[in-house]
Design a protein around this motif. Structure first.
Motif, PDB file in Angstrom:
ATOM      1  N   ALA A 111       0.818  -1.220   0.000  1.00 36.34           N
ATOM      2  CA  ALA A 111       0.000   0.000   0.000  1.00 36.34           C
ATOM      3  C   ALA A 111       0.847   1.263   0.000  1.00 36.34           C
ATOM      4  O   ALA A 111       0.316   2.358  -0.131  1.00 36.34           O
ATOM      5  N   GLU A 112       2.163   1.118   0.122  1.00 40.60           N
ATOM      6  CA  GLU A 112       3.057   2.273   0.186  1.00 40.60           C
ATOM      7  C   GLU A 112       3.841   2.500  -1.095  1.00 40.60           C
ATOM      8  O   GLU A 112       4.473   3.542  -1.249  1.00 40.60           O
ATOM      9  N   ILE A 113       3.847   1.538  -1.995  1.00 43.75           N
ATOM     10  CA  ILE A 113       4.727   1.628  -3.154  1.00 43.75           C
ATOM     11  C   ILE A 113       3.942   1.601  -4.457  1.00 43.75           C
ATOM     12  O   ILE A 113       2.838   1.065  -4.534  1.00 43.75           O
ATOM     13  N   ASN A 114       4.531   2.192  -5.469  1.00 53.29           N
ATOM     14  CA  ASN A 114       4.023   2.096  -6.832  1.00 53.29           C
ATOM     15  C   ASN A 114       4.666   0.851  -7.441  1.00 53.29           C
ATOM     16  O   ASN A 114       5.792   0.889  -7.921  1.00 53.29           O
ATOM     17  N   VAL A 115       3.950  -0.271  -7.381  1.00 56.81           N
ATOM     18  CA  VAL A 115       4.526  -1.569  -7.733  1.00 56.81           C
ATOM     19  C   VAL A 115       5.118  -1.569  -9.136  1.00 56.81           C
ATOM     20  O   VAL A 115       6.248  -2.040  -9.354  1.00 56.81           O
ATOM     21  N   ASP A 116       4.398  -1.024 -10.107  1.00 59.26           N
ATOM     22  CA  ASP A 116       4.874  -1.033 -11.490  1.00 59.26           C
ATOM     23  C   ASP A 116       6.164  -0.224 -11.639  1.00 59.26           C
ATOM     24  O   ASP A 116       7.101  -0.654 -12.315  1.00 59.26           O
ATOM     25  N   TYR A 117       6.205   0.943 -11.010  1.00 53.11           N
ATOM     26  CA  TYR A 117       7.390   1.797 -11.099  1.00 53.11           C
ATOM     27  C   TYR A 117       8.581   1.145 -10.399  1.00 53.11           C
ATOM     28  O   TYR A 117       9.705   1.164 -10.900  1.00 53.11           O
ATOM     29  N   LYS A 161       9.123  -2.031  -9.876  1.00 55.09           N
ATOM     30  CA  LYS A 161       9.595  -3.174 -10.659  1.00 55.09           C
ATOM     31  C   LYS A 161      10.374  -2.714 -11.888  1.00 55.09           C
ATOM     32  O   LYS A 161      11.454  -3.238 -12.187  1.00 55.09           O
ATOM     33  N   ALA A 162       9.842  -1.744 -12.607  1.00 52.32           N
ATOM     34  CA  ALA A 162      10.477  -1.280 -13.846  1.00 52.32           C
ATOM     35  C   ALA A 162      11.836  -0.647 -13.593  1.00 52.32           C
ATOM     36  O   ALA A 162      12.720  -0.689 -14.464  1.00 52.32           O
ATOM     37  N   ASN A 163      12.031  -0.069 -12.418  1.00 59.14           N
ATOM     38  CA  ASN A 163      13.269   0.650 -12.117  1.00 59.14           C
ATOM     39  C   ASN A 163      14.179  -0.095 -11.133  1.00 59.14           C
ATOM     40  O   ASN A 163      15.141   0.476 -10.627  1.00 59.14           O
ATOM     41  N   ASN A 164      13.857  -1.372 -10.888  1.00 61.72           N
ATOM     42  CA  ASN A 164      14.696  -2.222 -10.027  1.00 61.72           C
ATOM     43  C   ASN A 164      14.972  -1.577  -8.670  1.00 61.72           C
ATOM     44  O   ASN A 164      16.112  -1.523  -8.193  1.00 61.72           O
ATOM     45  N   LEU A 202      -3.416  -8.066 -10.100  1.00 61.28           N
ATOM     46  CA  LEU A 202      -3.301  -8.555  -8.732  1.00 61.28           C
ATOM     47  C   LEU A 202      -2.460  -7.641  -7.840  1.00 61.28           C
ATOM     48  O   LEU A 202      -2.280  -7.910  -6.659  1.00 61.28           O
ATOM     49  N   PHE A 203      -1.964  -6.509  -8.418  1.00 62.05           N
ATOM     50  CA  PHE A 203      -1.091  -5.598  -7.658  1.00 62.05           C
ATOM     51  C   PHE A 203      -1.422  -4.138  -7.971  1.00 62.05           C
ATOM     52  O   PHE A 203      -2.049  -3.843  -8.956  1.00 62.05           O
TER      53      PHE A 203
END
Length: 326
Positions: free
Chosen positions: A49-55, A57-60, A325-326
């Motif tokens: 709930a605190e992170i932008n999962v896609d961002y 992941k894309a930016n390691n 799912l995220f």
């Protein structure tokens, strides 16, 4: 006091070092470190709930949970972090003010009017450049804070940008503030390394018994063990999140899908999938398949590979559904 400087940007190692010093050094300690791109979440927070999962992941970007409470913070090589590890009896009732005062003194010497504001923030002209957190652990107090010096603030904004409608929980939420870099307020150019040196030397001068300390090979071995068993694990960083409900709607080639998950200790307990999609098999079979699985991308992908998703969600692409799912 042992004054220590990290020589790694590994956030899991640096946070594990804090716990190692708490548990294994009788001396009080001061620790300075810089992390690579990472999000450090508070002990009581729901990580997802605190992170932008896609961002992320894309930016390691690494995501690590710390020992202390408070909100999530973004770290990068333009952010300096400091930790005081002190005997509890030496902790005055001033709390956060006591261990941020040396930082303010250094900034004052640089001509910057920095101030302590609110419960645990340091600001310049009303904008936050330092958030601080603390915990009491094994009879000692750990207080640590961030110092935005030359961080990439757009990255900070994107990494911590999350849809508040996705999650319903009672976890501690981060409060976003207007932020600024220290470097923007300097009257003369100064490198981060030079700024770090000033803080380190100031701490050495403040405490008469202080001395520079280098982590030994045995110290490093013990810290790496903590990384392997705790700070580098999904169980610690995500699995210890409080119970939460996750909800997300996605548009797919096969129609609109709404996904609802009840999650406890990082494990999906109950799944409901709604929408105007078509399928040849009962959607409850897919829901039951997801139950009992960690709310973690790779493990969910592995579980879904055991079925023909097309049978349940016609014309819905595999990756599209996983993203939902995220």
């Amino acid at each position: 006091m042992l004054c220590i400087r990290s020589n790694t940007l590994n956030p899991a190692f640096n946070l594990a070092t804090e716990e190692f010093l708490l548990n294994n050094k009788t001396d009080e300690c001061f620790y300075l470190y810089i992390n690579g791109p990472s999000i450090i979440v508070g002990k009581h927070q729901n990580t997802l709930a605190e992170i932008n999962v896609d961002y992320v992941k894309a930016n390691n970007i690494d995501v690590i949970r710390r020992l202390s409470g408070g909100g999530a913070v973004f770290h990068d090589p333009g952010n300096l972090n400091f930790s005081f590890i002190m005997n509890k009896e030496n902790n005055s009732t001033e709390g956060f003010k006591k261990y941020t005062r040396p930082i303010l003194d250094v900034l004052k010497s640089l001509g910057i009017d920095a101030r302590f504001e609110g419960r645990n923030d340091l600001t310049i002209k009303g904008k936050k450049f330092s958030g601080n957190a603390k915990c009491i652990y094994n009879g000692k107090i750990l207080q640590h804070g961030t110092l935005l010096f030359s961080s990439k603030l757009p990255d900070l904004s994107q990494a911590l940008k999350v849809n508040p409608l996705k999650f319903q929980d009672k976890a501690v939420k981060s409060v976003r503030s207007r932020v600024t870099n220290i470097s923007e307020h300097l009257t003369q150019p100064l490198s981060l390394e030079a700024f770090e040196n000033r803080i380190f030397e100031h701490i050495l001068s403040l405490y008469p018994d202080s001395k520079t300390y280098q982590l030994t090979d045995n110290d490093i071995s013990a810290i790496n063990k903590l990384v392997d068993e705790k700070y580098g694990t999904w169980d610690w960083n995500f699995g210890t999140s409080p119970q939460y409900n996750f909800q997300k709607g996605i548009k797919t080639k096969g129609g609109f899908i709404e996904i609802n998950l009840d999650v406890q200790k990082g494990i999906i307990q109950h799944t409901k999938i709604f929408g105007d999609f078509f399928g040849s098999r009962d959607i409850s079979e897919l829901e039951n398949l997801l139950n009992g699985t960690p709310h973690e991308p790779q493990q969910l992908k592995e579980k879904l590979k055991s079925i023909q998703l097309e049978n349940y969600l016609e014309n819905v692409e595999f990756d599209n559904f996983v993203e939902g799912l995220f």
